[in-house]
Design a protein around this motif. Sequence first.
Motif, PDB file in Angstrom:
ATOM      1  N   THR A 109     -27.474 -55.690 -16.427  1.00 19.57           N
ATOM      2  CA  THR A 109     -27.680 -56.543 -16.920  1.00 19.57           C
ATOM      3  C   THR A 109     -26.776 -57.229 -16.306  1.00 19.57           C
ATOM      4  O   THR A 109     -26.910 -58.832 -15.983  1.00 19.57           O
ATOM      5  N   ALA A 110     -24.957 -57.588 -16.751  1.00 17.95           N
ATOM      6  CA  ALA A 110     -24.538 -58.497 -16.800  1.00 17.95           C
ATOM      7  C   ALA A 110     -24.430 -58.675 -15.468  1.00 17.95           C
ATOM      8  O   ALA A 110     -23.740 -59.664 -15.363  1.00 17.95           O
ATOM      9  N   THR A 111     -24.649 -57.928 -14.494  1.00 18.94           N
ATOM     10  CA  THR A 111     -24.643 -58.023 -12.838  1.00 18.94           C
ATOM     11  C   THR A 111     -25.408 -59.461 -12.538  1.00 18.94           C
ATOM     12  O   THR A 111     -25.415 -60.560 -11.914  1.00 18.94           O
ATOM     13  N   LEU A 112     -26.561 -59.398 -13.374  1.00 15.10           N
ATOM     14  CA  LEU A 112     -27.802 -60.293 -13.449  1.00 15.10           C
ATOM     15  C   LEU A 112     -27.103 -61.909 -14.251  1.00 15.10           C
ATOM     16  O   LEU A 112     -27.408 -62.778 -13.443  1.00 15.10           O
ATOM     17  N   GLY A 119     -27.255 -44.980  -7.937  1.00 16.38           N
ATOM     18  CA  GLY A 119     -26.781 -46.401  -7.257  1.00 16.38           C
ATOM     19  C   GLY A 119     -27.475 -46.917  -6.258  1.00 16.38           C
ATOM     20  O   GLY A 119     -26.757 -48.003  -5.767  1.00 16.38           O
ATOM     21  N   VAL A 120     -28.869 -46.892  -6.020  1.00 14.92           N
ATOM     22  CA  VAL A 120     -29.590 -47.166  -4.960  1.00 14.92           C
ATOM     23  C   VAL A 120     -29.934 -49.088  -5.735  1.00 14.92           C
ATOM     24  O   VAL A 120     -29.696 -49.958  -4.988  1.00 14.92           O
ATOM     25  N   VAL A 121     -29.746 -48.956  -7.457  1.00 16.59           N
ATOM     26  CA  VAL A 121     -30.470 -49.718  -8.368  1.00 16.59           C
ATOM     27  C   VAL A 121     -28.605 -50.802  -7.679  1.00 16.59           C
ATOM     28  O   VAL A 121     -28.556 -52.066  -7.785  1.00 16.59           O
ATOM     29  N   SER A 122     -28.014 -49.830  -8.257  1.00 11.52           N
ATOM     30  CA  SER A 122     -26.498 -51.136  -8.150  1.00 11.52           C
ATOM     31  C   SER A 122     -26.102 -51.702  -6.725  1.00 11.52           C
ATOM     32  O   SER A 122     -26.085 -53.204  -6.469  1.00 11.52           O
ATOM     33  N   GLU A 123     -26.383 -50.816  -5.717  1.00 15.00           N
ATOM     34  CA  GLU A 123     -26.371 -51.396  -4.410  1.00 15.00           C
ATOM     35  C   GLU A 123     -27.510 -52.817  -4.294  1.00 15.00           C
ATOM     36  O   GLU A 123     -26.869 -53.749  -4.036  1.00 15.00           O
ATOM     37  N   THR A 124     -28.733 -52.259  -4.909  1.00 19.35           N
ATOM     38  CA  THR A 124     -30.018 -53.442  -4.731  1.00 19.35           C
ATOM     39  C   THR A 124     -29.444 -54.908  -5.738  1.00 19.35           C
ATOM     40  O   THR A 124     -29.756 -55.999  -4.964  1.00 19.35           O
ATOM     41  N   LEU A 125     -29.026 -54.405  -6.170  1.00 19.21           N
ATOM     42  CA  LEU A 125     -28.906 -55.844  -7.826  1.00 19.21           C
ATOM     43  C   LEU A 125     -27.553 -56.277  -6.959  1.00 19.21           C
ATOM     44  O   LEU A 125     -27.851 -58.071  -7.370  1.00 19.21           O
TER      45      LEU A 125
END
Lengths: 541, 213
Positions: free
Chosen positions: A341-344, A270-276
């Motif tokens: 990855t696709a978010t980046l 969850g934290v990673v999703s927010e941060t990205l």
Amino acid sequence: MSLLVESSKAPPRMPSYLEAGHTVRSWLFTLDHKRIGILYMAAITVFFSIAASAAALMRIELLTPAGDVVTSETYNRLFTMHGVLMVWFFLIPSIPSVLGNFIIPLMIGARDVAFPRLNLLSWYLFMAGGILATYSIVAGGVDTGWTFYTPYSSTYSNGHVMAMAAGVFIAGFSSIATGLNFIVTIHKLRAPGLTWTRLPLFLWSMYATSIILVLATPVLAITLVLMAMERLWGVGIFDPKLGGDPLLFQHLFWFYSHPAVYIMILPGMGVVSETLAAFARKPVFGYRVVAASSMAIAILGFLVWGHHMFVSSQSVYAGVVFSLLSFLVAVPSAIKVFSWTATLYRGHITFETPMLYALGFIGLFTVGGLTGIFLASLAVDVHVHDTYFVIAHFHYIMVGGMVMAYMGGLHYWWPKISGRLYHEWTARIAALITFIGFNLTFFPQFVLGYLGMPRRYHMYPEQFQTLNVLSTAGASILAVGYALPLFYLGWSFFFGRRAGPNPWGATGLEWKTASPAPEHNFETTPVVTTGAYAYDAEGNP
Amino acid sequence: MNDALSHPAAPPYVDRDQHSVANHLGMWTFLATEILFFGGLFTGYTVLRWAHPHAFAEGSRHLEFWIGTANTAVLLTSSLFVALADLAIKRDDRRAARRHLVAAGLLGAAFLGLKGFEYFQKFQEHLVPGSGFDAHGAQPALQLFFFLYFLMTGLHALHMLFGLGAIGWLLRQIGRGAVSRERPDAVAIVGLYWHFVDCVWIFLYPLLYLIGG
Ligand SMILES: [Cu+2]
């Protein structure tokens, strides 16, 4: 996400949660979710340090093949202490009880969690459990390993098993209280307009985590009760000599402890999703699928515990089924990695410290996840079972994953917690040191395990020395990476530059209110009109 | 709320309805935890009974059938009174609500009394594991049955004690007017808990008392 109700031009400033009382009493009897989060942060930092010292001693012992620093008896107690404290007194409460407590009500536009008193009680239960566990360590320690396998723990161990088990039992109720609080909070206290499909992904992952906390922890509790009763009364419920079944213990234990692995990774995801989203300035790719994958992990996670028992006397057919189901649980995890990855892709990416931790998480979690597939394969597992391969695998998930995510989340929300900024370059360097130190510590352990070095021994054949020296060297670097934030975050807390409400220019309700957060979170209840991560094409919120 | 604090935290709710649904969901979530807590014990029971069917049947024959049956009736009736109390408070009949709760509490106490009597009997028959257990020539696994018997009914009785405490608290709240037609939730929420404890017994009764044949 945006506010319809803008606060008036010159509002009377509400005191921040940090200004609302300066006495010890105002902290120890606080019902404010933010302060309780800080109490948890202080507590788990202490437990982390104790558990990390145990690991440091083990790494020093493993510098040389001979068992020359500690006895094998002491070594057993060191790895038990390391495991128990890290799992139950650091990892499980880390993101949920610290960051979750602090940020969930802010993210949903609520004034507090649903049951503030229960929240405070959960901290006291946690501390009571922690003190019992610490007592057990000071009194001489426990040598069973963190898994408390019977009949060793219930009959033969001469360590302070009862105090340690009681500590874990009580801390378990603090987990349950936290999970229950989050479930009700996320269901019932969301701001107007904040529908389930607009929920930030951190909340979805915390919701999934809470379900596991509530449904798995009681099984651990009753298992520890049975183990303690057997130890106390000599009734052989897990003892084959007296008609009991030792595998029953393993089934019950892993029915909790495998889902617990997801308690130790879902919050990090969850934290990673927010941060990205915040540092790629884009919505998370495939929002609905990522949200659903959190729920899928929580549910499937309950069906795979038998993969810890492939070389027990569990039936071969059960082994096959558990193996297949374990492959299945990799699917939602992989979906998340693909989405990130696709978010980046074509994002407006900047590399602030939280982003560095998040990117580190993705790499390390992928390695940990893929090696998990090796271990879920029956035949491979027989070869690497109880070797350093397993140690390396789960440290890639728990340290490379969860601890990186905890550090990332801590840096991401630090301005909201402290109201100040930390020194960006120092923090970036610390993140890099952590990443390098981590890989140097644990990558050699994959090789060691593959070559057949078993876990839980304080000596080893000479041909393993080079890799062990590398691993110990990595651990020293890792220690620097963990120590640095204590200093620069501590400095930032008192002297850092003022952050302002939204230093990252991120979406999310928590960034719409002052930093540090006001005592009651919001001047007026926010109203939500858009989905999470509503960045425009230029990456503006 | 602790008034001694200079800045007591705000209650998180916007209105009473929101508070009420949150309390209900909180209790349901807690009961989900409870199901898994007892679930671990029922799993242990299943595994060991599968391994030792004869010893378990033998153990069941050592229990007093009439006590188990009487207790089932007592507990189900107490649940009825809790449900009646819930109806009464919603009609604003606080006197009836308290009367029903007192009846439920007395039945709960009667249950514990009968249970205690049975424990005492077993103690006299040396059937308490860990304190001079005597298998009376039967298989040693008989001790496992009695271990589970005491642990499962003991944990159930502990839950009953909490329930009695909650009923006592409700009586006081109703007396003070803190629980009334406008704020009836507490009765239903304690009721949920009481019915759950009742349900656990409904599983314990056949598993422990009725398998001896
Ligand atoms: Cu597992």
